[in-house]
Design an enzyme around this catalytic site. Structure first.
Site, mmCIF file in Angstrom:
data_model
loop_
_atom_site.group_PDB
_atom_site.id
_atom_site.type_symbol
_atom_site.label_atom_id
_atom_site.label_comp_id
_atom_site.label_asym_id
_atom_site.label_seq_id
_atom_site.Cartn_x
_atom_site.Cartn_y
_atom_site.Cartn_z
ATOM 1 N N GLY A 1 0.844 -1.187 0.000
ATOM 2 C CA GLY A 1 0.000 0.000 0.000
ATOM 3 C C GLY A 1 0.876 1.233 0.000
ATOM 4 O O GLY A 1 2.068 1.159 0.336
ATOM 5 N N LEU B 1 7.103 1.663 4.082
ATOM 6 C CA LEU B 1 8.140 2.164 3.176
ATOM 7 C C LEU B 1 8.745 3.470 3.692
ATOM 8 O O LEU B 1 9.863 3.822 3.330
ATOM 9 C CB LEU B 1 7.569 2.372 1.769
ATOM 10 C CG LEU B 1 7.072 1.103 1.057
ATOM 11 C CD1 LEU B 1 6.523 1.453 -0.319
ATOM 12 C CD2 LEU B 1 8.163 0.050 0.950
ATOM 13 N N HIS C 1 -1.977 6.926 7.560
ATOM 14 C CA HIS C 1 -1.057 7.848 6.876
ATOM 15 C C HIS C 1 -1.789 9.124 6.455
ATOM 16 O O HIS C 1 -1.269 10.225 6.615
ATOM 17 C CB HIS C 1 -0.482 7.199 5.610
ATOM 18 C CG HIS C 1 0.749 6.368 5.846
ATOM 19 N ND1 HIS C 1 1.874 6.858 6.457
ATOM 20 C CD2 HIS C 1 1.043 5.089 5.512
ATOM 21 C CE1 HIS C 1 2.801 5.908 6.505
ATOM 22 N NE2 HIS C 1 2.326 4.821 5.941
ATOM 23 N N GLN D 1 3.039 9.891 1.553
ATOM 24 C CA GLN D 1 4.340 9.208 1.554
ATOM 25 C C GLN D 1 5.180 9.598 0.342
ATOM 26 O O GLN D 1 6.383 9.346 0.311
ATOM 27 C CB GLN D 1 4.153 7.692 1.545
ATOM 28 C CG GLN D 1 3.630 7.148 2.856
ATOM 29 C CD GLN D 1 3.582 5.642 2.802
ATOM 30 O OE1 GLN D 1 2.618 5.064 2.314
ATOM 31 N NE2 GLN D 1 4.651 4.998 3.257
ATOM 32 N N HIS E 1 -3.742 0.933 7.898
ATOM 33 C CA HIS E 1 -2.385 1.501 7.853
ATOM 34 C C HIS E 1 -2.357 2.717 6.906
ATOM 35 O O HIS E 1 -1.825 3.773 7.263
ATOM 36 C CB HIS E 1 -1.422 0.401 7.395
ATOM 37 C CG HIS E 1 0.014 0.817 7.284
ATOM 38 N ND1 HIS E 1 1.014 0.287 8.076
ATOM 39 C CD2 HIS E 1 0.625 1.697 6.446
ATOM 40 C CE1 HIS E 1 2.172 0.853 7.746
ATOM 41 N NE2 HIS E 1 1.970 1.707 6.749
ATOM 42 N N GLU E 2 -2.949 2.559 5.725
ATOM 43 C CA GLU E 2 -2.940 3.664 4.748
ATOM 44 C C GLU E 2 -3.845 4.812 5.212
ATOM 45 O O GLU E 2 -3.503 5.981 5.054
ATOM 46 C CB GLU E 2 -3.380 3.174 3.363
ATOM 47 C CG GLU E 2 -2.531 2.044 2.782
ATOM 48 C CD GLU E 2 -1.035 2.260 2.892
ATOM 49 O OE1 GLU E 2 -0.590 3.428 2.814
ATOM 50 O OE2 GLU E 2 -0.309 1.282 3.087
HETATM 51 ZN ZN ZN Z 1 3.252 3.036 5.743
#
Ligand code: ZN
Length: 181
Positions: free
Chosen positions: A49, A103, A148, A54, A144-145
């Site tokens: 993802g 990442l 973010h 990011q 998780h995304e």
């Molecule tokens: Zn992440």
């Protein structure tokens, strides 16, 4: 298409709440190209993802895809999905803990509690309504995304940092699923 530079922890963009996209912004050629670039970047770095912040764009865009991924072996597959302005609602209080990496936080893994089951409401990349339920690892990736997009990273969600591991030690000491995790 191009591969975008990934912001690492400490870059202020990762701590900002991202902005909503209008249909007009979403359908613009530049945003459609950006979404293609996000997908290519996620694949290049074997991510499951990626959130727009990011890659330094503070907008409500996330992409995800789980295939046979060397960073997350043995996980159930999730088709390529683009989520615009996503909302998530837990379907119950049930949570599960599993390993996550990011990442933007290279070389680390930690165990993170997440809701087992969530309802996802968003637009797809064409501005069409999505409304579906995700479970297990799929629900984990979405949470998780989603985090973010709201300026949070998985470290913020860990109950404590005792499981935080470098990838090399994670593999060396068998902390992954191969040892019955
Ligand atoms: Zn992440």
């Amino acid at each position: 298409m191009s591969i975008l530079k990934v912001a690492r922890l400490g870059h202020p963009v990762l701590r900002q709440v991202t902005g909503n996209l209008s249909q007009r912004e979403l359908l613009s050629a530049s945003m459609q190209k950006f979404i293609d670039d996000m997908i290519e970047t996620m694949k290049e770095y074997d991510g499951v993802g990626l959130a727009a912040d990011q890659v330094h764009e503070s907008k409500q865009v996330a992409v995800l895809e789980v295939t046979d991924n060397p960073r997350y072996p043995g996980k159930p597959e999730v088709p390529l999905t683009v989520l615009i302005n996503p909302k998530i609602t837990p379907l119950s209080d049930a949570t599960e803990e599993d390993w996550e990496g990011c990442l933007s936080i290279p070389d680390l893994r930690g165990k993170v509690p997440r809701y087992s089951s969530v309802r996802v409401q968003a637009w797809d990349r064409n501005g069409q309504e999505l409304d579906y339920v995700a479970n297990g690892f799929h629900a984990r990736v979405i949470q998780h995304e989603f985090d973010h997009l709201h300026g949070k990273v998985y470290l913020d969600r860990m109950r404590d940092l005792s499981t935080l591991s470098f990838l090399q030690e994670f593999a060396r000491y068998g902390l992954g699923p191969a040892r019955g995790e």
